[in-house]
Scaffold this motif. Structure first.
Motif, mmCIF file in Angstrom:
data_model
loop_
_atom_site.group_PDB
_atom_site.id
_atom_site.type_symbol
_atom_site.label_atom_id
_atom_site.label_comp_id
_atom_site.label_asym_id
_atom_site.label_seq_id
_atom_site.Cartn_x
_atom_site.Cartn_y
_atom_site.Cartn_z
ATOM 1 N N GLY A 39 0.794 -1.226 0.000
ATOM 2 C CA GLY A 39 0.000 0.000 0.000
ATOM 3 C C GLY A 39 0.825 1.272 0.000
ATOM 4 N N PHE A 40 2.157 1.160 -0.023
ATOM 5 C CA PHE A 40 2.996 2.351 -0.045
ATOM 6 C C PHE A 40 2.990 2.962 -1.448
ATOM 7 C CE2 PHE A 40 4.774 0.115 3.610
ATOM 8 C CZ PHE A 40 4.901 1.142 4.534
ATOM 9 N N GLY A 41 3.014 4.297 -1.504
ATOM 10 C CA GLY A 41 3.061 4.989 -2.779
ATOM 11 C C GLY A 41 4.445 4.937 -3.388
ATOM 12 N N ILE A 42 4.501 5.015 -4.712
ATOM 13 C CA ILE A 42 5.764 4.944 -5.450
ATOM 14 C C ILE A 42 5.825 6.084 -6.455
ATOM 15 C CG2 ILE A 42 7.083 3.597 -7.148
ATOM 16 C CD1 ILE A 42 5.907 1.069 -5.889
ATOM 17 N N VAL A 43 7.011 6.667 -6.590
ATOM 18 C CA VAL A 43 7.308 7.618 -7.670
ATOM 19 C C VAL A 43 8.577 7.125 -8.338
ATOM 20 C CG1 VAL A 43 7.934 9.982 -8.284
ATOM 21 C CG2 VAL A 43 6.206 9.576 -6.523
ATOM 22 N N THR A 44 8.569 6.964 -9.652
ATOM 23 C CA THR A 44 9.709 6.375 -10.346
ATOM 24 C C THR A 44 10.872 7.352 -10.458
ATOM 25 O OG1 THR A 44 8.977 7.059 -12.549
ATOM 26 C CG2 THR A 44 8.140 4.949 -11.710
ATOM 27 N N ASP A 45 12.057 6.783 -10.643
ATOM 28 C CA ASP A 45 13.250 7.605 -10.852
ATOM 29 C C ASP A 45 13.137 8.402 -12.144
ATOM 30 O OD1 ASP A 45 13.389 5.103 -12.247
ATOM 31 O OD2 ASP A 45 15.482 5.508 -12.692
ATOM 32 N N VAL A 46 12.503 7.817 -13.174
ATOM 33 C CA VAL A 46 12.335 8.505 -14.457
ATOM 34 C C VAL A 46 11.536 9.795 -14.282
ATOM 35 C CG1 VAL A 46 11.317 8.308 -16.766
ATOM 36 C CG2 VAL A 46 12.480 6.344 -15.747
ATOM 37 N N CYS A 47 10.498 9.740 -13.451
ATOM 38 C CA CYS A 47 9.666 10.914 -13.199
ATOM 39 C C CYS A 47 10.486 12.044 -12.573
ATOM 40 C CB CYS A 47 8.499 10.513 -12.285
ATOM 41 S SG CYS A 47 7.463 11.881 -11.741
ATOM 42 N N MET A 48 11.298 11.712 -11.578
ATOM 43 C CA MET A 48 12.088 12.744 -10.893
ATOM 44 C C MET A 48 13.206 13.285 -11.771
ATOM 45 S SD MET A 48 12.133 11.182 -7.040
ATOM 46 C CE MET A 48 12.352 9.503 -7.602
ATOM 47 N N LYS A 49 13.844 12.418 -12.549
ATOM 48 C CA LYS A 49 14.892 12.880 -13.462
ATOM 49 C C LYS A 49 14.314 13.858 -14.488
ATOM 50 C CE LYS A 49 17.885 8.802 -13.228
ATOM 51 N NZ LYS A 49 18.360 7.593 -13.962
ATOM 52 N N ALA A 151 11.171 6.539 -5.352
ATOM 53 C CA ALA A 151 10.694 7.150 -4.113
ATOM 54 C C ALA A 151 9.560 6.292 -3.549
ATOM 55 C CB ALA A 151 10.207 8.569 -4.369
ATOM 56 N N ARG A 152 9.496 6.204 -2.232
ATOM 57 C CA ARG A 152 8.425 5.450 -1.585
ATOM 58 C C ARG A 152 7.847 6.286 -0.462
ATOM 59 N NH1 ARG A 152 8.566 -0.226 1.757
ATOM 60 N NH2 ARG A 152 9.233 1.198 3.386
ATOM 61 N N SER A 153 6.546 6.218 -0.290
ATOM 62 C CA SER A 153 5.904 7.010 0.763
ATOM 63 C C SER A 153 6.275 6.461 2.133
ATOM 64 C CB SER A 153 4.387 7.024 0.585
ATOM 65 O OG SER A 153 3.851 5.715 0.674
ATOM 66 N N ILE A 154 6.291 7.339 3.121
ATOM 67 C CA ILE A 154 6.623 6.932 4.487
ATOM 68 C C ILE A 154 5.526 6.044 5.058
ATOM 69 C CG2 ILE A 154 7.152 7.777 6.801
ATOM 70 C CD1 ILE A 154 9.280 8.418 4.656
ATOM 71 N N ASP A 155 4.298 6.358 4.746
ATOM 72 C CA ASP A 155 3.143 5.570 5.190
ATOM 73 C C ASP A 155 2.385 5.067 3.970
ATOM 74 O OD1 ASP A 155 3.363 5.845 8.044
ATOM 75 O OD2 ASP A 155 2.759 7.940 7.816
ATOM 76 N N PRO A 156 1.581 4.023 4.119
ATOM 77 C CA PRO A 156 0.710 3.610 3.013
ATOM 78 C C PRO A 156 -0.211 4.758 2.604
ATOM 79 C CG PRO A 156 0.763 1.920 4.721
ATOM 80 C CD PRO A 156 1.465 3.120 5.291
ATOM 81 N N ILE A 157 -0.516 4.830 1.315
ATOM 82 C CA ILE A 157 -1.415 5.866 0.820
ATOM 83 C C ILE A 157 -2.752 5.240 0.420
ATOM 84 C CG2 ILE A 157 0.478 7.324 -0.005
ATOM 85 C CD1 ILE A 157 -0.213 6.332 -2.864
ATOM 86 N N TYR A 190 -2.792 13.173 1.203
ATOM 87 C CA TYR A 190 -1.462 13.639 1.636
ATOM 88 C C TYR A 190 -0.507 12.454 1.643
ATOM 89 C CZ TYR A 190 2.472 15.718 3.938
ATOM 90 O OH TYR A 190 3.743 16.165 4.178
ATOM 91 N N GLY A 191 0.701 12.706 1.198
ATOM 92 C CA GLY A 191 1.728 11.676 1.238
ATOM 93 C C GLY A 191 3.105 12.294 1.319
ATOM 94 N N LEU A 192 3.924 11.772 2.212
ATOM 95 C CA LEU A 192 5.327 12.191 2.319
ATOM 96 C C LEU A 192 6.180 11.068 1.730
ATOM 97 C CD1 LEU A 192 7.501 14.185 3.343
ATOM 98 C CD2 LEU A 192 7.461 12.952 5.528
#
Length: 298
Positions: A39-49, A151-157, A190-192
């Motif tokens: 349930g943790f959120g993910i943001v890819t490296d490609v997105c941030m680059k 990137a991974r969220s600190i808590d499940p989203i 909200y997600g960190l």
């Protein structure tokens, strides 16, 4: 341009999203990317680059040495053409290319070095430049000194699907039958998120020439990568902290995982559901291994 970096770096970036979709998944109807098991959120490296590239492109505006190789709606061949201009040849002139290669066995390396000098993102993240193969040149794969994980969220989203309406009807026939159309969008209330990265001085020296000026520009781009990328779909996104571990040597003085483990992020006591950055407590290392310095930037 300044001298090539001599120190290894590891870093942690904390960024958050409020009422937005930080990175949609096209395989799931563009809902926020999520680890379905945890349930943790993910943001890819490609997105941030991509956001880092966009910031550098906006800041430098085609300044010499800071062009961007991978750009939206720009074919790679258009960027490759700059290398052929540098060599003074036409891409389709196979005879001349063969003559150049015969007289200069290191031509592939020469072209690779030109691309590294002129394109910030190749110098930083590397690139696979196989598009030159058609012209009998082979720059191969350039491994960049800067690498990011997911990137991974600190808590499940818990993404929310929100129904929306629009009054802009597409066709005349539709306008005769209805006054609005329905749609949907996904948001994370909200997600960190936390992402970890690495900067190799060894690869910078041996391959791309990533410099001290490039490094400072990278930190600036990371801190500002969401400031000029706002949209209704992404909601409110911001980089909250950039924690940098600077090693005294090229190869480093401590394993990266031990440094990352010292950065602890958790909800404050009594907070059941986080809805703001202030709901979290960030603990930075008090004592560093010998040969490593911790720098926190906001």
């Amino acid at each position: 341009m300044s001298e090539v970096i001599k120190n290894r770096y590891d870093f942690v970036v904390l960024f958050d999203v409020e009422n937005g979709n930080p990175n949609g998944d096209p395989d799931a109807g563009n809902m926020p990317r999520i680890d379905t098991e945890s349930g943790f959120g993910i943001v890819t490296d490609v997105c941030m680059k991509r956001k880092i590239r966009n910031y550098v492109e906006m800041l430098k505006e085609e300044e010499s040495g800071y062009q961007i190789y991978i750009k939206d709606n720009v074919p790679l061949n258009r960027s490759d053409a700059k290398a052929f201009e540098y060599l003074g040849i036409e891409e389709k002139d196979e005879k001349k290319i063969k003559e150049l290669k015969k007289n200069n066995p290191e031509l592939d390396v020469k072209v690779r070095d030109f691309m590294c000098r002129n394109f910030f993102d190749i110098r930083t993240f590397g690139a696979v430049m196989t598009t030159f193969v058609k012209a009998n040149l082979n720059c191969g794969q350039v491994r960049g000194p800067v690498q990011l994980g997911f990137a991974r969220s600190i808590d499940p989203i818990l993404p929310q699907e929100i129904t929306i309406t629009r009054v802009a009807i597409t066709t005349e026939s539709d306008a005769e039958r209805k006054g609005t159309e329905m749609g949907r969008k996904y948001v994370v209330p909200y997600g960190l998120y936390r992402v970890e990265g690495f900067v190799s001085a060894n690869l910078a020296r041996k391959v791309t020439g990533f410099s001290e000026d490039d490094l400072e520009l990278l930190w600036q781009a990371i801190l500002n990568m969401f400031e000029h990328d706002h949209s209704a779909a992404r909601g409110k996104m911001a980089v909250r902290k950039l924690i940098i571990f600077k090693h005294e040597s090229e190869l480093g003085a401590a394993p990266s995982y031990k440094l990352f483990d010292e950065v602890k992020v958790s909800r404050k006591q009594g907070v059941e559901v986080a809805r703001a950055f202030s709901d979290y407590e960030i603990v930075l290392p008090e004592k560093m291994p010998e040969g490593v310095t911790c720098i926190c930037r906001e």
